[in-house]
Design a protein around this motif. Sequence first.
Motif, short mmCIF file in Angstrom:
data_model
loop_
_atom_site.label_atom_id
_atom_site.label_comp_id
_atom_site.label_asym_id
_atom_site.label_seq_id
_atom_site.Cartn_x
_atom_site.Cartn_y
_atom_site.Cartn_z
N VAL B 38 46.31 29.58 43.63
CA VAL B 38 47.30 28.63 44.14
C VAL B 38 48.43 29.43 44.79
CG1 VAL B 38 48.96 26.83 43.52
CG2 VAL B 38 46.75 26.97 42.33
N ARG B 39 48.69 29.14 46.06
CA ARG B 39 49.70 29.90 46.78
C ARG B 39 51.11 29.55 46.26
NH1 ARG B 39 50.10 30.30 53.28
NH2 ARG B 39 48.01 29.43 53.01
N ARG B 40 51.77 30.56 45.74
CA ARG B 40 53.12 30.37 45.22
C ARG B 40 54.14 30.60 46.33
NH1 ARG B 40 55.58 34.73 41.05
NH2 ARG B 40 53.83 34.11 39.72
N ALA B 41 53.83 31.56 47.19
CA ALA B 41 54.69 31.95 48.31
C ALA B 41 53.75 32.64 49.29
CB ALA B 41 55.79 32.89 47.82
N PRO B 42 54.19 32.91 50.52
CA PRO B 42 53.28 33.58 51.45
C PRO B 42 52.74 34.88 50.86
CG PRO B 42 55.19 32.76 52.63
CD PRO B 42 55.46 32.52 51.17
N GLY B 43 51.42 34.96 50.72
CA GLY B 43 50.78 36.17 50.23
C GLY B 43 50.77 36.33 48.72
N VAL B 44 51.37 35.37 47.99
CA VAL B 44 51.44 35.47 46.52
C VAL B 44 50.70 34.28 45.91
CG1 VAL B 44 52.95 35.66 44.51
CG2 VAL B 44 53.67 36.62 46.72
N TYR B 45 49.81 34.56 44.98
CA TYR B 45 48.94 33.53 44.44
C TYR B 45 48.93 33.56 42.92
CZ TYR B 45 47.28 33.64 49.23
OH TYR B 45 47.23 33.61 50.59
N ASP B 46 49.05 32.37 42.33
CA ASP B 46 48.86 32.25 40.89
C ASP B 46 47.41 31.91 40.60
OD1 ASP B 46 51.52 32.58 39.63
OD2 ASP B 46 52.05 30.93 40.98
N THR B 47 46.93 32.41 39.49
CA THR B 47 45.57 32.07 39.07
C THR B 47 45.52 32.11 37.55
OG1 THR B 47 43.21 32.56 39.41
CG2 THR B 47 44.67 34.45 39.10
N GLU B 48 44.44 31.58 37.02
CA GLU B 48 44.23 31.57 35.57
C GLU B 48 42.88 32.22 35.33
OE1 GLU B 48 46.41 30.03 33.34
OE2 GLU B 48 45.16 30.33 31.54
N LEU B 49 42.88 33.41 34.74
CA LEU B 49 41.61 34.07 34.47
C LEU B 49 40.90 33.32 33.34
CD1 LEU B 49 42.60 37.85 34.65
CD2 LEU B 49 41.73 36.36 36.47
N SER B 50 39.68 32.90 33.61
CA SER B 50 38.95 32.07 32.67
C SER B 50 38.29 32.92 31.59
CB SER B 50 37.87 31.29 33.42
OG SER B 50 36.92 30.76 32.53
N ALA B 51 38.32 32.39 30.35
CA ALA B 51 37.61 33.06 29.25
C ALA B 51 36.10 32.91 29.41
CB ALA B 51 38.05 32.49 27.91
N GLY B 52 35.69 32.11 30.39
CA GLY B 52 34.26 31.87 30.58
C GLY B 52 33.50 33.03 31.17
N TRP B 53 34.20 34.04 31.66
CA TRP B 53 33.52 35.17 32.33
C TRP B 53 33.77 36.46 31.57
CZ3 TRP B 53 30.46 33.67 36.40
CH2 TRP B 53 30.68 32.36 36.85
N THR B 54 33.89 36.32 30.22
CA THR B 54 34.13 37.50 29.39
C THR B 54 32.85 37.93 28.70
OG1 THR B 54 34.82 36.02 27.61
CG2 THR B 54 36.56 37.00 28.93
N ILE B 55 32.82 39.21 28.38
CA ILE B 55 31.73 39.79 27.61
C ILE B 55 32.36 40.74 26.60
CG2 ILE B 55 31.37 41.52 29.43
CD1 ILE B 55 28.63 40.10 27.16
N ILE B 56 31.97 40.58 25.32
CA ILE B 56 32.65 41.30 24.24
C ILE B 56 34.15 41.00 24.38
CG2 ILE B 56 32.80 43.47 22.96
CD1 ILE B 56 29.93 42.59 23.43
N ASN B 57 34.97 41.98 24.69
CA ASN B 57 36.40 41.67 24.83
C ASN B 57 36.93 41.96 26.23
OD1 ASN B 57 36.27 44.37 24.78
ND2 ASN B 57 37.69 44.69 23.07
#
Lengths: 301, 301
Positions: B38-57
């Motif tokens: 999600v664009r917060r400002a020009p060139g800056v993006y927020d995201t949420e890293l999903s726990a769905g793509w983890t392996i071990i830790n």
Amino acid sequence: MTQGTTQGATAYTTSGTTSGAAQAAIGDSEFDRDTAVVRRAPGVYDTELSAGWTIINAVNGGYLLAVLGRALADALPHPDPFTVSAHYLTASQPGPAVIRTDTVRAGRTLSTGQASLFQYAEDGSEVERIRVIASYGDLGALPDDVRTSAEPPAIPPIDQCFGPQDAPEATPVQGSTAIADRLWLKLDPDTLGWALGAPSGKGEMRSWFGLADGRDADPLSLLLAVDALPPTAFDLGLSGWVPTVELTVHVRCRPAPGPLRVAIRTRNLAGGFLEEDAEVWDSADRLVAQSRQLARTVLAR
Amino acid sequence: MTQGTTQGATAYTTSGTTSGAAQAAIGDSEFDRDTAVVRRAPGVYDTELSAGWTIINAVNGGYLLAVLGRALADALPHPDPFTVSAHYLTASQPGPAVIRTDTVRAGRTLSTGQASLFQYAEDGSEVERIRVIASYGDLGALPDDVRTSAEPPAIPPIDQCFGPQDAPEATPVQGSTAIADRLWLKLDPDTLGWALGAPSGKGEMRSWFGLADGRDADPLSLLLAVDALPPTAFDLGLSGWVPTVELTVHVRCRPAPGPLRVAIRTRNLAGGFLEEDAEVWDSADRLVAQSRQLARTVLAR
């Protein structure tokens, strides 16, 4: 990117030892002088790109990477490049340049830095040529374990290979061939068909490699070695430019003294882009560097 | 880096088509939602890293690269990653992250950008996880010429390959195996000896590859595909972590619909470091991506 169709120096003889003149030492050689950087401020280095490493009208990309690598070796807490990723933005020219580095992370085993090389426009403004991210470590601190299935490239003995000086007559070349005087190349004849108008079509290039003044290899000169042979595109039957878009080098081991063997291969040319994979082996039969670049094919005019 | 020893979903059947449920579309799939920025400002993006793509830790490095790749696709004037070089600095965790991008150069054929992914320390300060330089272009604008000596990997038909769901009993794994539920993997049995305690020692891993919800591949999901198989280190008889130091991906062609084939190979393990070369082929037998990473071996505790 370079090519090797003109007269070259011959500090190495066919037996792989240096000829008459005293061998240049690491730290006091043409390569060292031409890649020297002077710290202007913390992390900022002035340098002078030498016309001695040009081919046609381009400064060799491996030479440029070695200049950047030397600046990062000074800026970072670790001495040796382990992995260096470079994106080539605009064409460098011989002359003054400035390198601006940034220490991204300093860890125990590895430190990571960024560096950009700039030159000056007519109005004095800085134009970025190359941007690099690199992780440095200490090759001397690595354990000795090796478990490799890689085998050295099958290159004939040096006396059965051919360098620029072995050509029956020099092909007239438009532009600089200066780099040929600074390298010692002995190419596998199986990958030299293109020089006789009969490229193999395999996309391979193999050569013995050294510096003309006999300076031994070190991790910095490996950054040059991976990008100093004639382009595999010649063996694919293409002529013209093959400018590098991106080049990543992994230095895997400190090279032993003596000549190197460099093997380059392109498997996939598609849509005007090709990869060039290089591996570099030292005289102790160790794989000392691997690289891959993405390059563009630009037709000869 | 990941491994595939647990139950996985099976949107693809052994014939390579999706099973019962409707196939997820590009742009409206689990992968798209979990790599959204999600664009917060020009060139800056927020995201949420999903726990769905983890392996071990660990959060999978290919998934992280796809998140960064999506931010750069928005920030740069060209749509498709051509070459992406990532240096992994600190371990990412599921949760909020911010990506800061910088347009380095915007050219006609290619544009180059830089991006860093940061997460937040307890005091709210930003901690850099990954730094990337990438050159983007338009895969759809490339000419159709192909001159390749590369051949697709020899992987048996899907019904002779094995995925996590084919294991006789689930091996208890310490930590997350979430990524296995999001991938559709069918591994070549010749590269599965390690799962039975008999690694081949060759350092190879080959698999059919897709997303569990049947979403077809696109250039962004290729950034995941190159780093989503069990590590070649398992086939070398090593266990433990194989954290990525640096990963460079070349996307060579827009992939056709249908399952991909991914082949990974390590030739040289030395001094505690190894390279992992991947190639990805599409259902039209085209080499759609190549990658190389430098990784460290970290012994299991």
